[in-house]
Design a protein around this motif. Structure first.
Motif, PDB file in Angstrom:
ATOM      1  N   SER A  51       0.824  -1.202   0.000  1.00 19.25           N
ATOM      2  CA  SER A  51       0.000   0.000   0.000  1.00 19.25           C
ATOM      3  C   SER A  51       0.864   1.259   0.000  1.00 19.25           C
ATOM      4  CB  SER A  51      -0.924  -0.016   1.215  1.00 19.25           C
ATOM      5  OG  SER A  51      -1.701   1.148   1.259  1.00 19.25           O
ATOM      6  N   GLU A  52       1.934   1.236   0.759  1.00 18.93           N
ATOM      7  CA  GLU A  52       2.841   2.388   0.802  1.00 18.93           C
ATOM      8  C   GLU A  52       3.520   2.616  -0.543  1.00 18.93           C
ATOM      9  OE1 GLU A  52       5.328   1.383   4.127  1.00 18.93           O
ATOM     10  OE2 GLU A  52       3.896   2.215   5.570  1.00 18.93           O
ATOM     11  N   LYS A  53       3.591   1.589  -1.379  1.00 17.76           N
ATOM     12  CA  LYS A  53       4.135   1.705  -2.731  1.00 17.76           C
ATOM     13  C   LYS A  53       3.058   2.098  -3.736  1.00 17.76           C
ATOM     14  CE  LYS A  53       8.248   0.161  -1.684  1.00 17.76           C
ATOM     15  NZ  LYS A  53       9.342   1.072  -1.545  1.00 17.76           N
ATOM     16  N   GLY A  54       1.823   2.310  -3.250  1.00 14.81           N
ATOM     17  CA  GLY A  54       0.732   2.727  -4.118  1.00 14.81           C
ATOM     18  C   GLY A  54      -0.028   1.594  -4.763  1.00 14.81           C
ATOM     19  N   ILE A  55       0.173   0.363  -4.275  1.00 18.31           N
ATOM     20  CA  ILE A  55      -0.505  -0.797  -4.841  1.00 18.31           C
ATOM     21  C   ILE A  55      -1.394  -1.410  -3.763  1.00 18.31           C
ATOM     22  CG2 ILE A  55      -0.203  -3.067  -5.890  1.00 18.31           C
ATOM     23  CD1 ILE A  55       2.532  -2.016  -6.893  1.00 18.31           C
ATOM     24  N   PRO A  56      -2.721  -1.301  -3.927  1.00 16.59           N
ATOM     25  CA  PRO A  56      -3.635  -1.836  -2.921  1.00 16.59           C
ATOM     26  C   PRO A  56      -3.495  -3.347  -2.764  1.00 16.59           C
ATOM     27  CG  PRO A  56      -4.794  -0.419  -4.476  1.00 16.59           C
ATOM     28  CD  PRO A  56      -3.421  -0.655  -5.027  1.00 16.59           C
ATOM     29  N   GLY A  57      -3.645  -3.816  -1.552  1.00 17.07           N
ATOM     30  CA  GLY A  57      -3.573  -5.236  -1.268  1.00 17.07           C
ATOM     31  C   GLY A  57      -4.655  -5.678  -0.306  1.00 17.07           C
ATOM     32  N   VAL A  70      -2.348  -8.713  -4.149  1.00 17.00           N
ATOM     33  CA  VAL A  70      -2.153  -7.330  -4.572  1.00 17.00           C
ATOM     34  C   VAL A  70      -2.950  -7.087  -5.839  1.00 17.00           C
ATOM     35  CG1 VAL A  70       0.068  -6.980  -3.463  1.00 17.00           C
ATOM     36  CG2 VAL A  70      -0.002  -7.862  -5.784  1.00 17.00           C
ATOM     37  N   GLU A  71      -3.497  -5.883  -5.926  1.00 20.15           N
ATOM     38  CA  GLU A  71      -4.330  -5.538  -7.063  1.00 20.15           C
ATOM     39  C   GLU A  71      -3.516  -5.574  -8.347  1.00 20.15           C
ATOM     40  OE1 GLU A  71      -7.226  -1.952  -8.626  1.00 20.15           O
ATOM     41  OE2 GLU A  71      -6.651  -2.011  -6.520  1.00 20.15           O
ATOM     42  N   MET A  72      -4.094  -6.203  -9.345  1.00 17.50           N
ATOM     43  CA  MET A  72      -3.457  -6.270 -10.658  1.00 17.50           C
ATOM     44  C   MET A  72      -4.012  -5.121 -11.487  1.00 17.50           C
ATOM     45  SD  MET A  72      -3.618 -10.411 -11.126  1.00 17.50           S
ATOM     46  CE  MET A  72      -3.589 -10.318 -12.884  1.00 17.50           C
ATOM     47  N   VAL A  73      -3.152  -4.183 -11.810  1.00 19.12           N
ATOM     48  CA  VAL A  73      -3.566  -3.031 -12.599  1.00 19.12           C
ATOM     49  C   VAL A  73      -3.042  -3.191 -14.010  1.00 19.12           C
ATOM     50  CG1 VAL A  73      -3.705  -1.463 -10.634  1.00 19.12           C
ATOM     51  CG2 VAL A  73      -1.543  -1.716 -11.836  1.00 19.12           C
ATOM     52  N   HIS A  77       4.349  -1.625 -15.928  1.00 19.86           N
ATOM     53  CA  HIS A  77       5.365  -1.385 -14.908  1.00 19.86           C
ATOM     54  C   HIS A  77       4.979  -1.959 -13.557  1.00 19.86           C
ATOM     55  CE1 HIS A  77       7.416   1.051 -17.794  1.00 19.86           C
ATOM     56  NE2 HIS A  77       6.308   1.731 -17.993  1.00 19.86           N
ATOM     57  N   HIS A  78       3.897  -2.709 -13.504  1.00 15.21           N
ATOM     58  CA  HIS A  78       3.461  -3.287 -12.234  1.00 15.21           C
ATOM     59  C   HIS A  78       4.524  -4.260 -11.739  1.00 15.21           C
ATOM     60  CE1 HIS A  78       1.064  -5.395  -9.270  1.00 15.21           C
ATOM     61  NE2 HIS A  78       0.198  -4.403  -9.359  1.00 15.21           N
ATOM     62  N   PRO A  79       4.873  -4.222 -10.455  1.00 19.26           N
ATOM     63  CA  PRO A  79       5.949  -5.080  -9.952  1.00 19.26           C
ATOM     64  C   PRO A  79       5.692  -6.567 -10.114  1.00 19.26           C
ATOM     65  CG  PRO A  79       4.861  -3.929  -8.158  1.00 19.26           C
ATOM     66  CD  PRO A  79       4.319  -3.379  -9.432  1.00 19.26           C
ATOM     67  N   LEU A  80       4.457  -7.033 -10.091  1.00 15.78           N
ATOM     68  CA  LEU A  80       4.203  -8.458 -10.249  1.00 15.78           C
ATOM     69  C   LEU A  80       4.537  -8.919 -11.658  1.00 15.78           C
ATOM     70  CD1 LEU A  80       0.901  -9.003  -8.271  1.00 15.78           C
ATOM     71  CD2 LEU A  80       3.232  -9.499  -7.561  1.00 15.78           C
ATOM     72  N   VAL A  81       4.346  -8.046 -12.642  1.00 18.67           N
ATOM     73  CA  VAL A  81       4.661  -8.395 -14.015  1.00 18.67           C
ATOM     74  C   VAL A  81       6.163  -8.564 -14.185  1.00 18.67           C
ATOM     75  CG1 VAL A  81       4.583  -7.563 -16.403  1.00 18.67           C
ATOM     76  CG2 VAL A  81       2.589  -7.303 -14.919  1.00 18.67           C
ATOM     77  N   SER A  86       6.970  -9.405  -3.632  1.00 20.45           N
ATOM     78  CA  SER A  86       6.811  -8.819  -2.309  1.00 20.45           C
ATOM     79  C   SER A  86       7.543  -7.494  -2.311  1.00 20.45           C
ATOM     80  CB  SER A  86       7.402  -9.713  -1.224  1.00 20.45           C
ATOM     81  OG  SER A  86       6.590 -10.829  -1.022  1.00 20.45           O
ATOM     82  N   PRO A  87       7.000  -6.528  -1.597  1.00 25.20           N
ATOM     83  CA  PRO A  87       7.690  -5.250  -1.523  1.00 25.20           C
ATOM     84  C   PRO A  87       9.016  -5.438  -0.797  1.00 25.20           C
ATOM     85  CG  PRO A  87       5.918  -5.335   0.062  1.00 25.20           C
ATOM     86  CD  PRO A  87       5.823  -6.581  -0.773  1.00 25.20           C
ATOM     87  N   PRO A  88       9.970  -4.552  -1.016  1.00 28.85           N
ATOM     88  CA  PRO A  88      11.215  -4.687  -0.279  1.00 28.85           C
ATOM     89  C   PRO A  88      10.926  -4.707   1.208  1.00 28.85           C
ATOM     90  CG  PRO A  88      11.345  -2.924  -1.894  1.00 28.85           C
ATOM     91  CD  PRO A  88       9.927  -3.399  -1.857  1.00 28.85           C
TER      92      PRO A  88
END
Length: 109
Positions: A51-57, A70-73, A77-81, A86-88
């Motif tokens: 969430s702090e990275k701007g990606i709702p979970g 985590v929400e797939m937008v 540039h989405h980190p899951l792609v 996992s966030p750092p």
């Protein structure tokens, strides 16, 4: 936190691997991480870090623990792609994800 019996599970391919997804509240989520029943605080911290990275979970209860979704937008540039599931970790109590469980794909089932 959402209970285990809400949402609709699906599987999809990303990066040549079958992945897990969840449709909840008309949004699509990808699996980020799994935590044991004794790691509820770590699950919440993981979701908060996303969430702090701007990606709702979401944190979901499951019989043997917790799952962070985590929400797939629709962003290339989405980190899951790009394989960052996992966030750092900002907290040493956050465990590293199991790469076999946390890679996402682009073809939905």
């Amino acid at each position: 936190m959402i209970s285990a019996n809400v949402g609709h599970f699906f599987r999809f391919y990303l990066g040549g691997q079958l992945q897990e997804g969840l449709r909840y509240d008309n949004k699509l989520y990808g699996l980020s991480d799994r935590f044991s029943v004794h790691q509820s605080v770590s699950a919440y911290r993981c979701a908060l870090a996303w969430s702090e990275k701007g990606i709702p979970g979401l944190v979901q209860e499951q019989g043997d623990g917790y799952v962070v979704w985590v929400e797939m937008v629709s962003s290339l540039h989405h980190p899951l792609v790009h394989g960052h599931h996992s966030p750092p970790p900002s907290d040493p109590s956050l465990k590293a994800p199991d790469p076999a469980l946390t890679t996402l794909s682009s073809i939905f089932y």
